[in-house]
Design a protein around this motif. Structure first.
Motif, PDB file in Angstrom:
ATOM      1  N   LYS A   1      41.435  14.312   8.895  1.00  0.00           N
ATOM      2  CA  LYS A   1      41.643  14.490  10.331  1.00  0.00           C
ATOM      3  C   LYS A   1      42.816  15.434  10.586  1.00  0.00           C
ATOM      4  N   LEU A   2      42.679  16.260  11.599  1.00  0.00           N
ATOM      5  CA  LEU A   2      43.801  17.073  12.039  1.00  0.00           C
ATOM      6  C   LEU A   2      44.807  16.177  12.752  1.00  0.00           C
ATOM      7  N   PRO A   3      46.079  16.562  12.788  1.00  0.00           N
ATOM      8  CA  PRO A   3      47.054  15.777  13.557  1.00  0.00           C
ATOM      9  C   PRO A   3      46.565  15.571  14.995  1.00  0.00           C
ATOM     10  N   THR A   4      46.880  14.421  15.572  1.00  0.00           N
ATOM     11  CA  THR A   4      46.362  14.059  16.886  1.00  0.00           C
ATOM     12  C   THR A   4      46.672  15.115  17.944  1.00  0.00           C
ATOM     13  N   ALA A   5      47.888  15.631  17.937  1.00  0.00           N
ATOM     14  CA  ALA A   5      48.275  16.625  18.940  1.00  0.00           C
ATOM     15  C   ALA A   5      47.451  17.905  18.788  1.00  0.00           C
ATOM     16  N   VAL A   6      47.216  18.307  17.539  1.00  0.00           N
ATOM     17  CA  VAL A   6      46.428  19.518  17.279  1.00  0.00           C
ATOM     18  C   VAL A   6      44.983  19.313  17.722  1.00  0.00           C
ATOM     19  N   MET A   7      44.401  18.159  17.380  1.00  0.00           N
ATOM     20  CA  MET A   7      43.017  17.880  17.733  1.00  0.00           C
ATOM     21  C   MET A   7      42.838  17.775  19.239  1.00  0.00           C
ATOM     22  N   THR A   8      43.839  17.218  19.919  1.00  0.00           N
ATOM     23  CA  THR A   8      43.780  17.135  21.378  1.00  0.00           C
ATOM     24  C   THR A   8      43.764  18.521  22.001  1.00  0.00           C
ATOM     25  N   ALA A   9      44.579  19.416  21.460  1.00  0.00           N
ATOM     26  CA  ALA A   9      44.616  20.792  21.967  1.00  0.00           C
ATOM     27  C   ALA A   9      43.289  21.504  21.716  1.00  0.00           C
ATOM     28  N   VAL A  10      42.706  21.279  20.523  1.00  0.00           N
ATOM     29  CA  VAL A  10      41.403  21.883  20.198  1.00  0.00           C
ATOM     30  C   VAL A  10      40.326  21.369  21.150  1.00  0.00           C
ATOM     31  N   ASP A  11      40.333  20.055  21.411  1.00  0.00           N
ATOM     32  CA  ASP A  11      39.351  19.461  22.320  1.00  0.00           C
ATOM     33  C   ASP A  11      39.494  20.023  23.736  1.00  0.00           C
ATOM     34  N   MET A  12      40.713  20.227  24.174  1.00  0.00           N
ATOM     35  CA  MET A  12      40.957  20.766  25.522  1.00  0.00           C
ATOM     36  C   MET A  12      40.418  22.186  25.636  1.00  0.00           C
ATOM     37  N   LEU A  13      40.625  22.980  24.591  1.00  0.00           N
ATOM     38  CA  LEU A  13      40.063  24.340  24.582  1.00  0.00           C
ATOM     39  C   LEU A  13      38.536  24.289  24.595  1.00  0.00           C
ATOM     40  N   ALA A  14      37.967  23.378  23.807  1.00  0.00           N
ATOM     41  CA  ALA A  14      36.511  23.265  23.706  1.00  0.00           C
ATOM     42  C   ALA A  14      35.871  22.953  25.055  1.00  0.00           C
ATOM     43  N   GLU A  15      36.565  22.167  25.879  1.00  0.00           N
ATOM     44  CA  GLU A  15      36.014  21.774  27.178  1.00  0.00           C
ATOM     45  C   GLU A  15      35.880  22.952  28.133  1.00  0.00           C
ATOM     46  N   ALA A  16      36.548  24.057  27.837  1.00  0.00           N
ATOM     47  CA  ALA A  16      36.455  25.238  28.711  1.00  0.00           C
ATOM     48  C   ALA A  16      35.234  26.092  28.397  1.00  0.00           C
ATOM     49  N   THR A  17      34.540  25.790  27.298  1.00  0.00           N
ATOM     50  CA  THR A  17      33.419  26.629  26.858  1.00  0.00           C
ATOM     51  C   THR A  17      32.336  26.760  27.909  1.00  0.00           C
ATOM     52  N   PHE A  18      31.842  25.626  28.380  1.00  0.00           N
ATOM     53  CA  PHE A  18      30.692  25.641  29.275  1.00  0.00           C
ATOM     54  C   PHE A  18      30.986  26.346  30.600  1.00  0.00           C
ATOM     55  N   PRO A  19      32.034  25.981  31.339  1.00  0.00           N
ATOM     56  CA  PRO A  19      32.275  26.645  32.622  1.00  0.00           C
ATOM     57  C   PRO A  19      32.538  28.143  32.504  1.00  0.00           C
ATOM     58  N   LEU A  20      33.313  28.540  31.503  1.00  0.00           N
ATOM     59  CA  LEU A  20      33.601  29.974  31.351  1.00  0.00           C
ATOM     60  C   LEU A  20      32.343  30.759  30.980  1.00  0.00           C
ATOM     61  N   SER A  21      31.491  30.175  30.134  1.00  0.00           N
ATOM     62  CA  SER A  21      30.237  30.837  29.770  1.00  0.00           C
ATOM     63  C   SER A  21      29.369  31.065  31.001  1.00  0.00           C
ATOM     64  N   MET A  22      29.286  30.067  31.862  1.00  0.00           N
ATOM     65  CA  MET A  22      28.465  30.188  33.067  1.00  0.00           C
ATOM     66  C   MET A  22      29.042  31.212  34.047  1.00  0.00           C
ATOM     67  N   LEU A  23      30.369  31.334  34.105  1.00  0.00           N
ATOM     68  CA  LEU A  23      30.988  32.346  34.965  1.00  0.00           C
ATOM     69  C   LEU A  23      30.587  33.752  34.523  1.00  0.00           C
ATOM     70  N   VAL A  24      30.551  33.976  33.214  1.00  0.00           N
ATOM     71  CA  VAL A  24      30.146  35.285  32.687  1.00  0.00           C
ATOM     72  C   VAL A  24      28.698  35.588  33.064  1.00  0.00           C
ATOM     73  N   ILE A  25      27.834  34.582  32.952  1.00  0.00           N
ATOM     74  CA  ILE A  25      26.420  34.766  33.290  1.00  0.00           C
ATOM     75  C   ILE A  25      26.260  35.066  34.783  1.00  0.00           C
ATOM     76  N   GLY A  26      26.959  34.288  35.622  1.00  0.00           N
ATOM     77  CA  GLY A  26      26.887  34.516  37.064  1.00  0.00           C
ATOM     78  C   GLY A  26      27.385  35.892  37.452  1.00  0.00           C
ATOM     79  N   SER A  27      28.422  36.361  36.770  1.00  0.00           N
ATOM     80  CA  SER A  27      28.949  37.693  37.028  1.00  0.00           C
ATOM     81  C   SER A  27      27.905  38.767  36.725  1.00  0.00           C
TER      82      SER A  27
END
Length: 309
Positions: free
Chosen positions: A183-209
């Motif tokens: 396992k990655l350190p908890t703080a590192v994994m939390t940061a990775v998870d937070m970045l991952a959550e931005a995938t879907f909305p940002l992808s859809m913004l590019v498509i809408g553009s």
């Protein structure tokens, strides 16, 4: 199947696309800024999503199932690559549009739309089995998928860094952590998870553009996009079902494979086209229609998996 799950996913997707469309039309987002978002997605956010999605605790039995389904997926992607290469030759469109359709015939939305649907049908272990499809999807996406656009980009030569990109590195890290149980350190994994959550909305913004630059009504008149969507959503999944039935592949593996193959086009195609100077407007059009049609095709394919056992 719970039809509401499909409808909810599609409505959410189109709401975010509408936001991207509005931002581009209202001049809050321009071509340069859309390109910057695409670069951020490919170089950082999508790789974070890959690592996050592979943090699964697996047993010895699950590990055996993992490798079996892993091999099935590899076989299907190899078949899809050959089929897409042949089929797209018959479309009377330009080379850059053929490239987009080839990409979309191979790569579907196995994660964002596939996993929620599978979770409803197989609540006990559906996410685990579905995540295997996501792993193989990303292996082919970040190797073969990127090479498709890079080969077509006359202004860029393919080098080792393009092949051994951030997505491939993320898959290696994610698989290593999953298979070893580290396992990655908890703080590192939390940061990775937070970045991952931005995938879907940002992808859809590019498509809408991208959609903001065309007439949406014209999409429904493009017979090439309609034909591709029919192949992607109905004919290819039906053929996959016949193949799996012929080899007596049992559920849940059989149904999960067919349903993920039946998902509409992957949003990555629009992001890759934008990042590597492909026809990203045509990619946005093709993704838009295939996702819309999926509201009807996914329940139909689900019925067929139940009826033809």
């Amino acid at each position: 199947m719970n039809f509401q799950v499909v409808i909810t996913q599609i409505i959410s997707l189109f709401l975010l696309i509408a936001v991207g469309y509005f931002l581009r039309r209202s001049k809050h987002l321009d071509q340069k800024e859309t390109g910057a978002i695409s670069k951020l997605l490919l170089d950082l956010i999508l790789p974070a999503m890959l690592i996050s999605s592979l943090q699964i605790n697996i047993t010895a039995k699950m590990l055996g199932d993992f490798f079996d389904l892993f091999l099935y997926w590899i076989a299907f992607y190899l078949i899809l690559i050959v089929l897409a290469s042949i089929i797209t030759k018959f479309f009377p469109i330009s080379k850059d549009k053929k490239l987009v359709l080839k990409f979309f015939l191979i790569f579907g939305n196995v994660g964002y739309m596939g996993l929620p649907v599978i979770d409803v049908i197989f609540p006990e272990n559906g996410i685990f089995f579905g995540s295997i499809g996501v792993v193989v999807f990303n292996i082919f996406l970040w190797t073969y998928g990127t090479s498709l656009f890079l080969r077509d980009n006359q202004n860029k030569k393919i080098n080792l860094r393009d092949i051994f990109n951030n997505g491939v590195i993320a898959i290696i890290i994610g698989l290593f952590l999953m298979l070893t149980g580290l396992k990655l350190p908890t703080a590192v994994m939390t940061a990775v998870d937070m970045l991952a959550e931005a995938t879907f909305p940002l992808s859809m913004l590019v498509i809408g553009s991208g959609l903001a630059q065309i007439k949406i009504s014209g999409i429904f008149k493009d017979l090439n996009i309609i034909a591709y969507s029919t192949l992607k959503l109905l004919l290819i999944p039906a053929a996959a079902l016949l193949i799996l039935n012929f080899f007596n592949i049992e559920d849940p593996i059989r149904t999960i494979l067919v349903l993920q193959i039946a998902m509409p086009a992957a949003a990555n195609g629009v992001i890759f086209a934008e990042r590597y100077e492909g026809n990203y407007i045509f990619a946005a059009e093709s993704l838009f229609l295939s996702t819309l049609m999926a509201a009807l095709s996914i329940p139909l394919i689900s019925f067929l998996t139940t009826y033809f056992k």
